[in-house]
Scaffold this active site. Sequence first.
Site, short mmCIF file in Angstrom:
data_model
loop_
_atom_site.label_atom_id
_atom_site.label_comp_id
_atom_site.label_asym_id
_atom_site.label_seq_id
_atom_site.Cartn_x
_atom_site.Cartn_y
_atom_site.Cartn_z
N HIS A 1 4.14 83.20 -9.03
CA HIS A 1 3.26 82.03 -9.11
C HIS A 1 4.01 80.73 -8.86
CE1 HIS A 1 -0.21 79.71 -10.34
NE2 HIS A 1 -0.88 80.80 -10.65
N HIS B 1 -4.13 86.74 -15.00
CA HIS B 1 -2.68 86.94 -14.89
C HIS B 1 -2.09 87.84 -15.99
CE1 HIS B 1 -2.89 84.34 -11.57
NE2 HIS B 1 -2.74 83.19 -12.16
N GLU C 1 -0.03 82.98 -3.54
CA GLU C 1 0.26 84.17 -4.33
C GLU C 1 -0.18 85.41 -3.56
OE1 GLU C 1 -1.82 83.27 -8.19
OE2 GLU C 1 -1.89 81.31 -7.26
C1 GLA Z 1 -4.14 81.01 -10.40
C2 GLA Z 1 -5.60 80.90 -10.59
C3 GLA Z 1 -5.98 79.49 -10.88
C4 GLA Z 1 -5.23 78.96 -12.07
C5 GLA Z 1 -3.76 79.12 -11.85
C6 GLA Z 1 -2.98 78.73 -13.07
O1 GLA Z 1 -3.73 80.48 -9.20
O2 GLA Z 1 -6.33 81.39 -9.49
O3 GLA Z 1 -7.34 79.41 -11.10
O4 GLA Z 1 -5.60 79.68 -13.20
O5 GLA Z 1 -3.45 80.46 -11.51
O6 GLA Z 1 -3.32 77.48 -13.57
#
Ligand code: GLA
Length: 372
Positions: A197, A127, A334
């Site tokens: 997110h 991210h 997402e």
């Molecule tokens: C995304 C990732 C997950 C996790 C979340 C945050 O969805 O794919 O593995 O890291 O973010 O906790």
Amino acid sequence: MLFGRWVALGVLGAMGLAAHAASVKKQPFGKTQAGKPVELYTLTNSKGVEAAITNYGGTLVSMKVPDRAGKMGDVVLGFASTEGYLKNTAYLGALIGRYGNRIGKAKFTLNGVEYKLPVNNGENTLHGGPNGFDKVLWTAKEVPGGLELTYLSKDGEEGFPGNLSVKVVYTLTDDNELKIDYSATTDKDTVVNLTNHAYFNLAGEGTGDILGHLVQIHADRFTPVDAGLIPTGELKPVAGTPFDFLKPHAIGARINDKDEQLKLGGGYDHNFVLNRKGAGLELAARVVEPKSGRVLEVLTTEPGIQFYSGNFLDGTLKGKAGKAYQKRYGFCLETQHFPDSPNKPAFASTTLKPGQRYHTTTIYKFSTEAAR
Ligand code: GLA
């Protein structure tokens, strides 16, 4: 005379538009670590549906929508003030960038130059890095029916090349759609993958797990991952696996099946390859919470969607109403380009060059359906 009539119609038209645009209310929402004031902007449409967004991380803080009896409920996980977001380890509601999802081994090569990124997830970058777009203060501007957020990510920030000028516009329509428009330009070749997110619980945030929600994802294939949740590069058919959501299935129905991919993800934490007809907005996923009757539809211009079943939530984060967010108390959808695309030449490119404009749109549309 005719001219006058056209002018009058034009004015009426403009007034009509204005009457239907969501109203925007601004209020203080705390301070950043550095003591800068943060604001919360609440968009309200003519149906009383509300979306609240803060300029800290461009975060969707709450989304109030009716159930089938008309009772309003807040269906996204979030915190009561900026303080909660400063310790937000789960990216609740945040805008994600410069590169959403994972970049394997925290590096990529572009035009023959290797770029090293900060590691924040095993040996990978997740991210956008430890100080991604979810942790910055965006410049907010109220626009008709919504909120425009801008941010200049400097050349070299979190290891990425190029000054990236980013604009995200949240709009709330009278059809109970939260529309998110992402755009960006750069002054050097770079990689970009922006998303949001938000964790949803259509029964209401903090009320329990999401295992009873029925999920449908329009994807014949998904991208299986290795132990670090980096795609192997394969586009695997969902047929005959717990990843087949072509018809609706409860999230919990197969989540504990003996399946290597479910084991690696600790549940669902995978990118689905959307079945697309063209380049426009297309329905990617539909989720129903049978008790409340609330429905969420996700439409996007993106080729992929990460379906994450909130496996890492563990009760340490307490939400805006004081309730602990336990494992699987929320799910994310997402919209994105595929994870690790900068290292996967076979995946659709995430490279942005000077003179090009990155532009993607995602809509979260809320409605209800009758009892089944
Ligand atoms: C995304 C990732 C997950 C996790 C979340 C945050 O969805 O794919 O593995 O890291 O973010 O906790």
